[in-house]
Design a protein around this motif. Sequence first.
Motif, short mmCIF file in Angstrom:
data_model
loop_
_atom_site.label_atom_id
_atom_site.label_comp_id
_atom_site.label_asym_id
_atom_site.label_seq_id
_atom_site.Cartn_x
_atom_site.Cartn_y
_atom_site.Cartn_z
N GLY A 1 0.70 -1.33 -0.09
CA GLY A 1 -0.17 -0.05 -0.05
C GLY A 1 0.68 1.52 -0.03
N ALA A 2 1.62 1.12 0.78
CA ALA A 2 2.99 2.47 0.80
C ALA A 2 3.36 2.68 -0.46
CB ALA A 2 3.94 2.02 1.73
N ASP A 3 3.78 1.59 -1.25
CA ASP A 3 4.22 1.84 -2.72
C ASP A 3 3.42 2.29 -3.79
OD1 ASP A 3 6.54 0.41 -1.74
OD2 ASP A 3 6.20 -1.55 -2.95
N VAL A 4 2.20 2.34 -3.40
CA VAL A 4 1.05 3.04 -4.04
C VAL A 4 1.11 4.43 -3.88
CG1 VAL A 4 -1.33 3.42 -4.95
CG2 VAL A 4 -0.34 0.85 -4.38
N ILE A 5 1.11 4.87 -2.53
CA ILE A 5 1.09 6.44 -2.36
C ILE A 5 2.39 6.68 -2.87
CG2 ILE A 5 1.27 7.83 -0.39
CD1 ILE A 5 -1.53 6.30 -1.06
N GLY A 6 3.74 6.15 -2.57
CA GLY A 6 4.78 6.74 -3.18
C GLY A 6 4.77 6.70 -4.61
N LEU A 7 4.18 5.92 -5.39
CA LEU A 7 4.31 6.07 -6.55
C LEU A 7 3.20 7.43 -7.24
CD1 LEU A 7 4.56 5.12 -9.66
CD2 LEU A 7 2.66 3.71 -9.63
N LEU A 8 2.34 7.75 -6.38
CA LEU A 8 1.42 8.91 -6.83
C LEU A 8 2.33 9.99 -6.32
CD1 LEU A 8 -2.06 8.00 -4.91
CD2 LEU A 8 -1.24 7.79 -7.59
N ILE B 1 0.90 13.05 -8.78
CA ILE B 1 -0.45 12.66 -8.52
C ILE B 1 -1.20 13.09 -7.50
CG2 ILE B 1 -2.29 11.18 -9.30
CD1 ILE B 1 -0.53 9.91 -11.30
N PRO B 2 -2.02 13.81 -7.28
CA PRO B 2 -2.64 14.00 -5.94
C PRO B 2 -3.63 13.18 -5.39
CG PRO B 2 -2.65 16.37 -7.14
CD PRO B 2 -2.32 14.88 -8.15
N ARG B 3 -4.69 12.68 -6.39
CA ARG B 3 -5.50 11.65 -6.34
C ARG B 3 -5.62 10.90 -7.39
NH1 ARG B 3 -10.68 13.33 -5.53
NH2 ARG B 3 -11.37 11.74 -3.96
N ALA B 4 -5.85 9.67 -7.13
CA ALA B 4 -6.19 8.66 -8.49
C ALA B 4 -7.18 7.64 -8.09
CB ALA B 4 -4.79 7.97 -8.74
N ILE B 5 -7.93 7.01 -9.07
CA ILE B 5 -8.58 5.71 -8.78
C ILE B 5 -7.55 4.52 -8.74
CG2 ILE B 5 -10.32 4.18 -10.07
CD1 ILE B 5 -11.31 6.75 -11.47
#
Length: 298
Positions: free
Chosen positions: A84-91, A96-100
Motif C-alpha cells: 500500500g505504501a508503494d502505491v502512495i509513493g508512486l502517486l 498525482i494528488p488523487r487517483a482511482i
Amino acid sequence: MTNLPIRRVTTDLLEVAYHEAGPADGRPVILLHGFPYDIHSYMEVAPLLAADGYRVIVPYLRGHGATRFLDAGTPRSGQQAALGADVIGLLDALAIPRAILAGYDWGGRAACVAAALHPERVAGLVSVNGYLVQDIAASNRPLAPELEAGFWYFFYFLTDRGRAGLDANRRGIAEVIWRRNSPKWPFGEAELDRAARAFENPDYVDVVIHSYRHRLGRAFGDPAYSAAEAELAKAPPIRVPAVTLDGTADGNFPATDGTGYAAHFTGRHRHHQVTDAGHNLPQEAPGAFADAIREVSR
C-alpha cells in the motif's frame, strides 16, 4: 503478442517500472497486478480506458519485472502495508494528488490498503474479491478443506523446501496457480512465458516468501510499517467510492453477493459478479473490469 512499453520513476525506496497510456492530463487510474502475474493482465484494459481519456498507469509491484529497490539494505518485505505504501509513493513520484486505484490479488490488496489508510489520495476503488485487508491475527483459523487446497502454496512457502522450489520453478508454480485460479481461462504458453519474465526480478523470491510468511504470522514485518500494520489490524473502513467484483469461475475465491464484506465499505459501494471470469479478472474479462472503473468514476 508484444510487451507493453515501460517507463520508470523513482520513489523513496524503489525505481518503479510502469506502463502508461492515455492523455497526460486525463483522470489518473492506477492498475495493480497480482501474484503470480504481471502488468500484462491489463494489456486490454489499458487501451479501453485510454480511449475514454483516462491517464492509465500500470506499475510492476515490488519484486516484479523491472521495478528495483534503490538500496541493498532495504528489507525485501512483501507485507500488505509495504504494498500500500508503494502505491502512495508512486502517486507522490508522479505528482498525482488523487487517483482511482484498481486491482486484484496482491494489487487489490495494495489498493484496499492505500484507500483505507490514505483516503484523501484515492478518488475511487475497484477491488476483485472485495475487502482485501488481511486479518493476520485470524490467519490460523482453518477454512473449508476445498478452499485450503487452493492455498497449498501459502503453506509450501513457509518451508525451506518451498523457498527453494519457488526459486527453481517460478514459471511452473505460476502455471499451477493459474490453472487452479482460472479454470475457464484458455491461456497459452505465450501468455505464461510473457508473465514469467517478470518473475526473473532478483528480489522476487524474497518478496514473495516474506509476503506469505508475514500474512500467516510466521515472519516479522519491516519496522518501517509497524504503525500502518497496527491500523490495518483494526480492519479500517474504506470510505471512498468502491466497486467490488467476483468472477463466477474463480477457482480459489467462490463468487459471493458481496454482503459478507459490505460493512467495510462505508462510501458508495456496488458489487457485481462477472460471468465465467476467474481470479485474473482484468485479463479474462477486460470489458467488465473497465466498466467497473467507469462506474466508480461517476
